[in-house]
Scaffold this motif. Sequence first.
Motif, mmCIF file in Angstrom:
data_model
loop_
_atom_site.group_PDB
_atom_site.id
_atom_site.type_symbol
_atom_site.label_atom_id
_atom_site.label_comp_id
_atom_site.label_asym_id
_atom_site.label_seq_id
_atom_site.Cartn_x
_atom_site.Cartn_y
_atom_site.Cartn_z
ATOM 1 N N ALA A 169 0.831 -1.203 0.000
ATOM 2 C CA ALA A 169 0.000 0.000 0.000
ATOM 3 C C ALA A 169 0.870 1.260 0.000
ATOM 4 O O ALA A 169 0.534 2.260 -0.660
ATOM 5 N N GLN A 170 1.989 1.236 0.736
ATOM 6 C CA GLN A 170 2.931 2.359 0.714
ATOM 7 C C GLN A 170 3.399 2.653 -0.709
ATOM 8 O O GLN A 170 3.380 3.808 -1.161
ATOM 9 N N ILE A 171 3.833 1.605 -1.385
ATOM 10 C CA ILE A 171 4.358 1.766 -2.739
ATOM 11 C C ILE A 171 3.271 2.262 -3.688
ATOM 12 O O ILE A 171 3.497 3.151 -4.517
ATOM 13 N N ALA A 172 2.054 1.728 -3.549
ATOM 14 C CA ALA A 172 0.954 2.107 -4.438
ATOM 15 C C ALA A 172 0.568 3.570 -4.252
ATOM 16 O O ALA A 172 0.432 4.320 -5.233
ATOM 17 N N ILE A 173 0.406 3.995 -2.987
ATOM 18 C CA ILE A 173 -0.025 5.372 -2.721
ATOM 19 C C ILE A 173 1.041 6.374 -3.132
ATOM 20 O O ILE A 173 0.760 7.386 -3.783
ATOM 21 N N SER A 174 2.286 6.089 -2.772
ATOM 22 C CA SER A 174 3.363 7.016 -3.114
ATOM 23 C C SER A 174 3.593 7.059 -4.629
ATOM 24 O O SER A 174 3.866 8.126 -5.184
ATOM 25 N N SER A 175 3.483 5.924 -5.293
ATOM 26 C CA SER A 175 3.635 5.900 -6.754
ATOM 27 C C SER A 175 2.555 6.748 -7.419
ATOM 28 O O SER A 175 2.837 7.525 -8.346
ATOM 29 N N LEU A 176 1.325 6.613 -6.943
ATOM 30 C CA LEU A 176 0.227 7.417 -7.489
ATOM 31 C C LEU A 176 0.467 8.899 -7.232
ATOM 32 O O LEU A 176 0.168 9.745 -8.097
ATOM 33 N N ASP A 177 1.009 9.226 -6.085
ATOM 34 C CA ASP A 177 1.348 10.612 -5.754
ATOM 35 C C ASP A 177 2.317 11.186 -6.788
ATOM 36 O O ASP A 177 2.107 12.278 -7.331
ATOM 37 N N TRP A 178 3.395 10.453 -7.080
ATOM 38 C CA TRP A 178 4.386 10.921 -8.053
ATOM 39 C C TRP A 178 3.796 11.020 -9.459
ATOM 40 O O TRP A 178 4.083 11.966 -10.209
ATOM 41 N N ILE A 179 2.977 10.045 -9.846
ATOM 42 C CA ILE A 179 2.358 10.050 -11.175
ATOM 43 C C ILE A 179 1.447 11.266 -11.348
ATOM 44 O O ILE A 179 1.443 11.922 -12.397
ATOM 45 N N LEU A 180 0.688 11.583 -10.307
ATOM 46 C CA LEU A 180 -0.216 12.731 -10.368
ATOM 47 C C LEU A 180 0.558 14.054 -10.367
ATOM 48 O O LEU A 180 0.172 15.000 -11.066
ATOM 49 N N ALA A 181 1.632 14.112 -9.587
ATOM 50 C CA ALA A 181 2.439 15.337 -9.555
ATOM 51 C C ALA A 181 2.985 15.658 -10.944
ATOM 52 O O ALA A 181 2.994 16.820 -11.374
ATOM 53 N N ALA A 182 3.450 14.628 -11.660
ATOM 54 C CA ALA A 182 3.936 14.827 -13.024
ATOM 55 C C ALA A 182 2.783 15.191 -13.960
ATOM 56 O O ALA A 182 2.949 16.007 -14.881
ATOM 57 N N ALA A 183 1.613 14.605 -13.711
ATOM 58 C CA ALA A 183 0.446 14.873 -14.559
ATOM 59 C C ALA A 183 -0.018 16.319 -14.448
ATOM 60 O O ALA A 183 -0.653 16.837 -15.375
ATOM 61 N N VAL A 184 0.278 16.980 -13.331
ATOM 62 C CA VAL A 184 -0.067 18.398 -13.177
ATOM 63 C C VAL A 184 0.724 19.249 -14.170
ATOM 64 O O VAL A 184 0.186 20.170 -14.789
ATOM 65 N N LEU A 185 2.005 18.950 -14.323
ATOM 66 C CA LEU A 185 2.868 19.738 -15.206
ATOM 67 C C LEU A 185 2.647 19.410 -16.677
ATOM 68 O O LEU A 185 2.750 20.300 -17.537
ATOM 69 N N TYR A 186 2.326 18.174 -16.994
ATOM 70 C CA TYR A 186 2.274 17.733 -18.398
ATOM 71 C C TYR A 186 1.336 18.583 -19.268
ATOM 72 O O TYR A 186 1.725 18.998 -20.370
ATOM 73 N N PRO A 187 0.084 18.879 -18.832
ATOM 74 C CA PRO A 187 -0.791 19.696 -19.697
ATOM 75 C C PRO A 187 -0.353 21.155 -19.807
ATOM 76 O O PRO A 187 -0.852 21.877 -20.673
ATOM 77 N N LEU A 188 0.549 21.591 -18.925
ATOM 78 C CA LEU A 188 1.010 22.972 -18.957
ATOM 79 C C LEU A 188 2.174 23.183 -19.923
ATOM 80 O O LEU A 188 2.548 24.325 -20.199
ATOM 81 N N LEU A 189 2.747 22.083 -20.423
ATOM 82 C CA LEU A 189 3.873 22.198 -21.348
ATOM 83 C C LEU A 189 3.428 22.827 -22.669
ATOM 84 O O LEU A 189 2.242 22.778 -23.025
ATOM 85 N N PRO A 190 4.371 23.431 -23.411
ATOM 86 C CA PRO A 190 4.017 23.983 -24.729
ATOM 87 C C PRO A 190 3.330 22.933 -25.591
ATOM 88 O O PRO A 190 3.687 21.747 -25.564
ATOM 89 N N SER A 191 2.340 23.366 -26.358
ATOM 90 C CA SER A 191 1.518 22.428 -27.135
ATOM 91 C C SER A 191 2.312 21.642 -28.174
ATOM 92 O O SER A 191 1.886 20.565 -28.598
ATOM 93 N N ASN A 192 3.469 22.158 -28.572
ATOM 94 C CA ASN A 192 4.269 21.452 -29.575
ATOM 95 C C ASN A 192 5.342 20.557 -28.952
ATOM 96 O O ASN A 192 6.268 20.129 -29.636
ATOM 97 N N THR A 193 5.186 20.250 -27.665
ATOM 98 C CA THR A 193 6.135 19.335 -27.012
ATOM 99 C C THR A 193 5.940 17.922 -27.542
ATOM 100 O O THR A 193 4.864 17.333 -27.382
#
Length: 319
Positions: A205-229
């Motif tokens: 459960a530790q690994i699952a929750i923390s992994s999801l945390d990191w995946i979501l943190a990256a997902a916050v930045l991804y849509p903000l990148l320039p559209s031609n990335t």
Amino acid sequence: MLKKLRLNFSSLFGLLLLVLSLWAIASQLHQYNYRDILNSLAAIPKSRLSWAIWLTALAYLVMIGYDILGFSYINRSLSWNKIALTNFISSAFSNTIGFALLTGSAIRYRFYSNWGVSAVAIAQVIAFANFTFWLGMFAVAGLIFVINPLTIPTQVHLPFATVRPIGVIFLLLIAIYLLGSILIKQPLTIRDQVFRFPSLPISLAQIAISSLDWILAAAVLYPLLPSNTPLSYLDFLGIYLLGMFAGVVSNIPGGLGVFETVMLLFLSDDKISAAAVLGSLLAYRGIYYFLPLLLAACLLGIYEIRFRAARLKNINKRY
């Protein structure tokens, strides 16, 4: 004396990395002016900003699982709303200000002790939460670095060409931790501190929750990148994790400068300007770091006002 020297060395090392990172960013941006960066920031569609805000809310909701699991690990119960409030405020402050063992720990101690949790139990929850944070990093980064290894830029001057060796090391650490959860039943004593491996379900459960945390943190930045990335989310996730790992290890608040340097090295090229990337990173910091910090500061202020009012009320009743 030795601890003081280590603290001073850590602070100086972090300051040196910050200076080097700012120099690297300045060299990347020397051909642009601040208007280019502001224009790039303003060009981000509102729909993408909205996505980033919702993903941030979901990420901070997932972080509550750190403390919930921590209380389960020590066989102590506390209402979920109290755990959620404490975790959100401590996470927002430690993510933005840095020095999680000082900022987040102090906030956790302040809240949990007021609700009758002992100092020893609080220390165990804090250690558990901080350890869980790293488990997710090792698990997600390990898989990404092994399956889809990044080529390390020559400017970094590392002894290997890709991040695959780092991924292998991370996955080995995860495997050792899980084996310890299965095989080691007796508590370990390390430097007068008693450490008990969590059960296998809690470890997973530790690994699952923390992994999801990191995946979501990256997902916050991804849509903000320039559209031609020209990057898929998985490709971007590897870059993000490498940048965050460098930022966290640097001990600089929020990885400021170090994270941006890594992102600029990998994302900016002839098609995507460094100014456009930095505009996205500024939006990310505003949404993922400063917006939750503002809300957490308001909640902390409300809590302190209500706590002091309750104490004054109790004192007046006595007299």
